[in-house]
Design a protein around this motif. Structure first.
Motif, PDB file in Angstrom:
ATOM      1  N   ASP A 110      -7.598   1.588   0.236  1.00  0.00           N
ATOM      2  CA  ASP A 110      -6.186   1.402  -0.124  1.00  0.00           C
ATOM      3  C   ASP A 110      -5.673   0.070   0.453  1.00  0.00           C
TER       4      ASP A 110
ATOM      5  N   CYS B   1     -15.055   6.871  -5.167  1.00  0.00           N
ATOM      6  CA  CYS B   1     -14.023   6.910  -4.123  1.00  0.00           C
ATOM      7  C   CYS B   1     -13.657   8.324  -3.679  1.00  0.00           C
TER       8      CYS B   1
ATOM      9  N   GLN C 245     -11.132   5.959   2.616  1.00  0.00           N
ATOM     10  CA  GLN C 245     -10.233   5.792   1.463  1.00  0.00           C
ATOM     11  C   GLN C 245      -8.995   4.997   1.865  1.00  0.00           C
ATOM     12  N   ARG C 246      -8.504   5.247   3.080  1.00  0.00           N
ATOM     13  CA  ARG C 246      -7.334   4.485   3.554  1.00  0.00           C
ATOM     14  C   ARG C 246      -7.682   2.996   3.644  1.00  0.00           C
TER      15      ARG C 246
ATOM     16  N   ARG D 106       0.825   7.945   0.613  1.00  0.00           N
ATOM     17  CA  ARG D 106      -0.233   8.837   0.139  1.00  0.00           C
ATOM     18  C   ARG D 106      -1.315   7.957  -0.452  1.00  0.00           C
ATOM     19  N   THR D 107      -2.539   8.161  -0.003  1.00  0.00           N
ATOM     20  CA  THR D 107      -3.628   7.289  -0.447  1.00  0.00           C
ATOM     21  C   THR D 107      -3.573   7.099  -1.952  1.00  0.00           C
ATOM     22  N   SER D 108      -3.519   5.850  -2.372  1.00  0.00           N
ATOM     23  CA  SER D 108      -3.405   5.560  -3.793  1.00  0.00           C
ATOM     24  C   SER D 108      -4.566   4.675  -4.197  1.00  0.00           C
ATOM     25  N   VAL D 109      -5.688   5.331  -4.497  1.00  0.00           N
ATOM     26  CA  VAL D 109      -6.885   4.598  -4.915  1.00  0.00           C
ATOM     27  C   VAL D 109      -7.274   5.099  -6.303  1.00  0.00           C
TER      28      VAL D 109
ATOM     29  N   SER E  33       0.873  -1.175   0.000  1.00  0.00           N
ATOM     30  CA  SER E  33       0.000   0.000   0.000  1.00  0.00           C
ATOM     31  C   SER E  33       0.910   1.225   0.000  1.00  0.00           C
TER      32      SER E  33
ATOM     33  N   TYR F 141     -11.840  10.420   4.113  1.00  0.00           N
ATOM     34  CA  TYR F 141     -10.429  10.077   3.951  1.00  0.00           C
ATOM     35  C   TYR F 141     -10.079   8.757   4.646  1.00  0.00           C
TER      36      TYR F 141
END
Lengths: 368, 233
Positions: free
Chosen positions: B140, B128, B136-137, B86-89, B83, B133
């Motif tokens: 991820d 998404c 979102q994590r 920085r949130t990567s979705v 993962s 937030y």
């Protein structure tokens, strides 16, 4: 545990999802395909009436020019919508296919039908070659690379060495008297009203092809690559190959447009390879709406009609510029894009206004 | 039994040595924490192990096989997931759409239970970019855990989360790793969280290992106390 590693398991996300739910889901998915396919079929049929509605020969010629440009706009729009890539090199496939028709008929005595097929194959191969070179780049680099490669082909077509093949700036007259194309004789091919059904139906077939591609699993992968390429790679996806396939598919659509142009105009000139042609198509796609499948098609027809009006006024580029600025300022998603947004907004507002029939109790976990 | 190992890993960015001679060994079902101050090389370490950064020396092995030169894609297809800090979705997709896409690719058989465990069921059909937030994590994390990976490398899964969310996130990580027998590497800023969650801990400082071992052992290590934990220990 071992079962998880082998085979492709069926996905059921709804906890306790029953067979009937799965079946309903499948029907819903199929319904979506049927509705989309149905809309394209109806538009195709309606479009066939255009020659009966447009009385003047001049205007019919313009609308046909719009449809031919629509192939290029559609192909550029497809890459922009699904991969966020703007190509200015698609004229290489459009013009390349047009020249192949000219050279095939003029030098190799092909019939128009054979020349058309060969031209589409050659245009698609050019897309494959250019695709291999550019597909790893993104954004501005992609734009500049496609521009450079497209311009290289344009320059090549005007070199002395190419004169016997391309006629350089004089262009290439195509003698279509040697055969027919889908039953159309030379005279019919050059008649806009008679050529219209062929061009229109092929355009709609291309639109359907691109629509299916975009809505398929492959389209989802393209969306993922556009959104977050790195995460796609770290999620086990190849990201270069789908990009290349999308590039070649869109190049094939541009080639079909170029080959049709050559058959209708019976004349090919280096202007077809020039980036100003790509600029026309890109502007048309933006005006119509890059985010909607039909946007570039609608935009191309509007663009050609408007260009003709502006041209008679003697201030073509001034008015084109003003029109583009107005669209970008007031209709940022293009004409059809803004229309779609407006309709969606109205629908969702209406949905919100009607209270849901069953209120779902919120689980205590949600509140924790 | 070690399933995933990094031996003598060094990563350089030009003349800068970001990581020097770091070792790690991950075992199924255990969470291995990596802590260290800012700039200690934690993210570089994960990048090196996951194939995002080029390793200048050292080897990464998976089931005894040298995979140092393998691509991120190869690693994911063979059970090594990661993962991102920085949130990567996939922001424009619905949660369902993206989880299904990755699940189809990696052959996840029990997405429903993963979705339930991470509390994603209520947001499955939302785009998404429109969800909170913290959620979102979790998406991820779900993207990394789909398809029964054997190894997960988690780069600050709690970055930006409030205390409650952070505690829950680390609990999920621990539970899922135990339940699914996943070997996890957890890089995290929340030192107390790491001590609570992890079975083993490595402390990095200026790109080098300061200490490594069981949580209690690391906590009492004088070098760690002096350089990093300070009076908090």
């Amino acid at each position: 545990m071992t079962d998880n590693l082998t085979g492709a398991p069926e996905l059921t996300i709804t906890p306790g999802g029953s067979d009937s739910q799965t079946r309903l889901g499948t029907i819903a998915r199929h319904r979506h395909w049927l509705v989309g396919g149905g809309i394209i079929a109806v538009i195709t049929l309606l479009g066939l009436a255009v020659p009966y509605l447009v009385s003047s020969k001049f205007n019919m010629g313009l609308v046909l020019d719009g449809v031919i440009l629509a192939f290029l706009a559609l192909s550029i729009g497809f890459l922009a919508r699904h991969l966020g890539l703007i190509s200015l090199g698609h004229t290489a496939f459009f013009g390349g296919a047009a020249y192949t028709v000219g050279i095939g008929i003029g030098r190799w005595s092909m019939t128009p039908t054979v020349a058309f097929v060969v031209a589409v194959v050659v245009g698609t191969l050019l897309a494959l070659i250019m695709g291999v070179l550019v597909v790893r780049s993104t954004g501005m680099t992609f734009l500049m690379l496609t521009l450079a490669l497209g311009q290289a082909l344009y320059q090549f077509s005007t070199q002395r060495i190419a004169i016997p093949w391309t006629g350089a700036h004089d262009g290439l007259q195509i003698d279509l008297s040697g055969g027919t194309f889908l039953g159309l004789t030379q005279k019919s091919m050059m008649n806009a009203a008679l050529f219209w059904p062929v061009a229109w139906v092929l355009l709609m077939v291309c639109a359907l092809w691109l629509w299916i591609t975009g809505r398929s699993r492959f389209g989802t992968v393209l969306e993922g690559i556009r959104e977050n390429e790195e995460r796609m790679r770290f999620s086990g996806f190849n990201t270069d190959l789908p990009r290349l396939i999308a590039f070649v598919v869109s190049g094939c659509v541009a080639s079909i447009g170029g080959a049709l142009f050559a058959l209708n105009a019976a004349y090919v000139s280096p202007e077809l390879l020039s980036f100003t042609k790509a600029g026309d198509a890109l502007t048309a796609a933006i005006v119509g709406g890059l985010g909607v499948l039909a946007g570039p098609i609608f935009g191309a027809i509007v663009y050609v009609l408007a260009q003709s009006r502006f041209n008679t006024s003697g201030n073509l580029h001034l008015y084109t510029g003003i029109a583009l600025v107005l669209v970008l300022m007031f209709l940022p998603g293009g004409i059809l894009g803004s229309l779609e947004k407006w309709v969606r907004g109205r629908l969702s507002r209406r949905r919100q206004a009607t209270p849901p029939s069953t209120s779902e109790p919120s689980s205590p976990e949600d509140q924790s | 039994m070690t399933i995933f190992e990094g031996r003598g890993l060094s990563v350089r960015y030009g003349a800068v040595k970001a990581l020097t001679n770091v070792d790690i060994a991950l075992e199924p079902g255990l969470v291995h924490g990596v802590i260290g101050p800012n700039g200690a090389g934690k993210s570089t370490f994960i990048d090196g192990l996951s194939g995002r950064a080029r390793v200048s020396s050292g080897v990464v092995t998976f089931n005894g096989e040298d995979i140092t030169a393998r691509s991120p894609r190869w690693r994911r297809r063979h059970g090594i997931a990661r993962s991102f800090q920085r949130t990567s979705v996939f922001n424009s997709m619905t949660v369902r759409h993206q989880l299904e896409m990755v699940a189809e690719r990696n052959g996840e058989s029990d997405l429903a239970s993963l979705v339930d465990t991470l509390g994603l069921a209520p947001v499955m059909d939302r785009v998404c970019s429109e969800i909170a937030y913290g959620t979102q994590r979790s998406v991820d994390l779900a993207l990394a855990l789909i398809g029964d990976p054997k190894v997960v490398l988690l780069d600050e899964p709690c970055a930006g989360l409030v205390q409650d969310e952070s505690v829950r996130m680390l609990q999920h990580v621990r539970d899922i790793c135990r339940e699914r027998e996943v070997a996890a590497l957890l890089v995290e800023h929340d030192v107390e969280g790491v001590f609570r969650t992890c079975d083993r801990i490595t402390v990095l400082n200026l790109g080098e290992v300061l200490a490594s071992g069981e949580p209690a052992e690391v906590r009492s290590n004088p070098a760690v106390v002096q350089a990093y934990l300070g009076s908090a220990a």
